[in-house]
Every structure is written in C-alpha cells, then in structure tokens.
Design a protein around this motif. Structure first.
Motif, PDB file in Angstrom:
ATOM      1  N   ALA A  66     -62.822  -9.955 -33.494  1.00 62.42           N
ATOM      2  CA  ALA A  66     -63.670 -11.463 -33.431  1.00 62.42           C
ATOM      3  C   ALA A  66     -63.846 -10.357 -31.907  1.00 62.42           C
ATOM      4  O   ALA A  66     -65.096 -11.108 -31.426  1.00 62.42           O
ATOM      5  N   LEU A  67     -64.033  -9.896 -31.384  1.00 61.19           N
ATOM      6  CA  LEU A  67     -64.350  -9.379 -29.624  1.00 61.19           C
ATOM      7  C   LEU A  67     -65.490  -8.506 -30.691  1.00 61.19           C
ATOM      8  O   LEU A  67     -66.403  -8.529 -29.879  1.00 61.19           O
ATOM      9  N   GLY A  68     -65.943  -8.316 -31.786  1.00 54.23           N
ATOM     10  CA  GLY A  68     -66.812  -7.566 -32.131  1.00 54.23           C
ATOM     11  C   GLY A  68     -67.926  -8.349 -32.917  1.00 54.23           C
ATOM     12  O   GLY A  68     -68.892  -8.376 -32.921  1.00 54.23           O
ATOM     13  N   SER A  69     -67.594  -9.860 -33.084  1.00 54.16           N
ATOM     14  CA  SER A  69     -68.347 -10.282 -33.167  1.00 54.16           C
ATOM     15  C   SER A  69     -69.561 -11.211 -32.554  1.00 54.16           C
ATOM     16  O   SER A  69     -69.463 -10.704 -31.135  1.00 54.16           O
ATOM     17  N   ALA A  70     -70.608 -11.525 -33.576  1.00 55.25           N
ATOM     18  CA  ALA A  70     -72.215 -11.514 -32.324  1.00 55.25           C
ATOM     19  C   ALA A  70     -71.716 -12.672 -31.514  1.00 55.25           C
ATOM     20  O   ALA A  70     -72.268 -12.830 -30.213  1.00 55.25           O
ATOM     21  N   ALA A  71     -71.023 -13.810 -32.058  1.00 56.94           N
ATOM     22  CA  ALA A  71     -70.021 -14.488 -30.524  1.00 56.94           C
ATOM     23  C   ALA A  71     -70.052 -14.168 -29.479  1.00 56.94           C
ATOM     24  O   ALA A  71     -70.918 -14.812 -28.077  1.00 56.94           O
ATOM     25  N   PHE A  72     -69.226 -13.117 -29.271  1.00 57.72           N
ATOM     26  CA  PHE A  72     -68.764 -12.634 -27.887  1.00 57.72           C
ATOM     27  C   PHE A  72     -69.812 -11.491 -27.556  1.00 57.72           C
ATOM     28  O   PHE A  72     -69.266 -10.708 -26.627  1.00 57.72           O
ATOM     29  N   ALA A  73     -70.119 -11.517 -28.336  1.00 60.21           N
ATOM     30  CA  ALA A  73     -72.007  -9.480 -28.013  1.00 60.21           C
ATOM     31  C   ALA A  73     -73.016 -10.728 -27.110  1.00 60.21           C
ATOM     32  O   ALA A  73     -73.972  -9.849 -26.464  1.00 60.21           O
ATOM     33  N   ALA A  74     -72.973 -12.118 -27.440  1.00 62.42           N
ATOM     34  CA  ALA A  74     -73.816 -13.015 -26.102  1.00 62.42           C
ATOM     35  C   ALA A  74     -74.213 -12.265 -25.539  1.00 62.42           C
ATOM     36  O   ALA A  74     -72.846 -12.392 -24.894  1.00 62.42           O
ATOM     37  N   THR A  75     -75.141 -12.558 -24.421  1.00 58.88           N
ATOM     38  CA  THR A  75     -75.226 -12.406 -22.763  1.00 58.88           C
ATOM     39  C   THR A  75     -75.555 -13.752 -22.712  1.00 58.88           C
ATOM     40  O   THR A  75     -76.701 -14.138 -23.967  1.00 58.88           O
ATOM     41  N   TRP A  76     -75.789 -13.528 -21.314  1.00 55.99           N
ATOM     42  CA  TRP A  76     -76.119 -14.964 -20.918  1.00 55.99           C
ATOM     43  C   TRP A  76     -77.315 -14.911 -19.996  1.00 55.99           C
ATOM     44  O   TRP A  76     -77.789 -13.836 -19.492  1.00 55.99           O
ATOM     45  N   ASP A  77     -78.528 -15.901 -20.149  1.00 57.51           N
ATOM     46  CA  ASP A  77     -80.099 -15.463 -20.382  1.00 57.51           C
ATOM     47  C   ASP A  77     -80.328 -16.190 -18.821  1.00 57.51           C
ATOM     48  O   ASP A  77     -81.794 -16.790 -18.273  1.00 57.51           O
ATOM     49  N   GLY A  78     -78.869 -16.662 -17.878  1.00 56.76           N
ATOM     50  CA  GLY A  78     -79.966 -18.016 -17.434  1.00 56.76           C
ATOM     51  C   GLY A  78     -80.384 -18.614 -17.170  1.00 56.76           C
ATOM     52  O   GLY A  78     -80.724 -19.975 -16.749  1.00 56.76           O
ATOM     53  N   LYS A  79     -80.362 -19.842 -18.769  1.00 55.45           N
ATOM     54  CA  LYS A  79     -80.798 -20.803 -19.132  1.00 55.45           C
ATOM     55  C   LYS A  79     -79.736 -21.369 -19.804  1.00 55.45           C
ATOM     56  O   LYS A  79     -78.717 -21.292 -20.148  1.00 55.45           O
ATOM     57  N   ASP A  80     -79.827 -22.776 -19.122  1.00 57.92           N
ATOM     58  CA  ASP A  80     -78.796 -24.171 -20.183  1.00 57.92           C
ATOM     59  C   ASP A  80     -78.773 -24.301 -21.233  1.00 57.92           C
ATOM     60  O   ASP A  80     -80.300 -25.578 -21.688  1.00 57.92           O
TER      61      ASP A  80
END
Length: 101
Positions: A73-87
């Motif tokens: 799971a830690l290698g999946s795309a969902a965990f690799a996402a980063t926050w861009d500052g927008k909601d």
C-alpha cells in the motif's frame, strides 16, 4: 625420440595427451611408449566417458501454484500523492449546517 624417454616421462606424456584412456592406470611400463607412437601415427585419443547418473531420474516435481504478486500500500499511487496547497474535496450541497445562531 620415444626410446630416449624414461618410463615416468612417457607415462606423463600419455596422461597429458590421452588422459581419459582406460588402460592408463593399469598399464605395463612399455605400454605408454607404444601408445605414444600410436598417437603420433594418427590414432585419436579416447573421448571422455559420460558419467552414469547415480540415481534414477525422478519424476518432474509438481509445480506449485504461483502466488499472485502483491503490491504494498505504501508503494501505491494514493500514498505517493503530494499536497499542492488546494482543497480538492467536494463542497457540501445545501447550506451551512451545524451552525446555531
């Protein structure tokens, strides 16, 4: 040429030229000289004898079923996402709830 060789020298030469000959170990002292003359005359050296299998060939082992490849799971795309500052969450429909006046 062969007559000038000692027994040890002629045996050593035969051992290098025809190391797989079955009579080499139990040969009389004059045999290596005669065999050297035969090799020089064009006789082919004895080929290496294939070793016999020590055991009977077993039946092929049953192949184990392959396990499905699992992804972490830690290698999946969902965990690799980063926050861009927008909601990016959906806005609630209706009005503001939960506020009391």
């Amino acid at each position: 040429m062969v007559d000038g060789l000692t027994d040890a020298e002629s045996r050593t030469l035969v051992a290098r030229l025809d190391k797989n000959h079955p009579d080499l170990k139990a040969a009389t002292p004059d045999w290596p000289r005669r065999h050297l003359v035969a090799l020089a005359g064009g006789t082919d050296p004895v080929a290496k004898v294939a070793a016999k299998p020590a055991t009977k060939p077993s039946e092929p082992k049953a192949l184990a079923p392959k396990k499905p490849k699992s992804t972490r799971a830690l290698g999946s795309a969902a965990f690799a996402a980063t926050w861009d500052g927008k909601d990016h969450d959906a806005k609630p429909k209706g009005g503001k709830k939960g506020k009391s006046a």
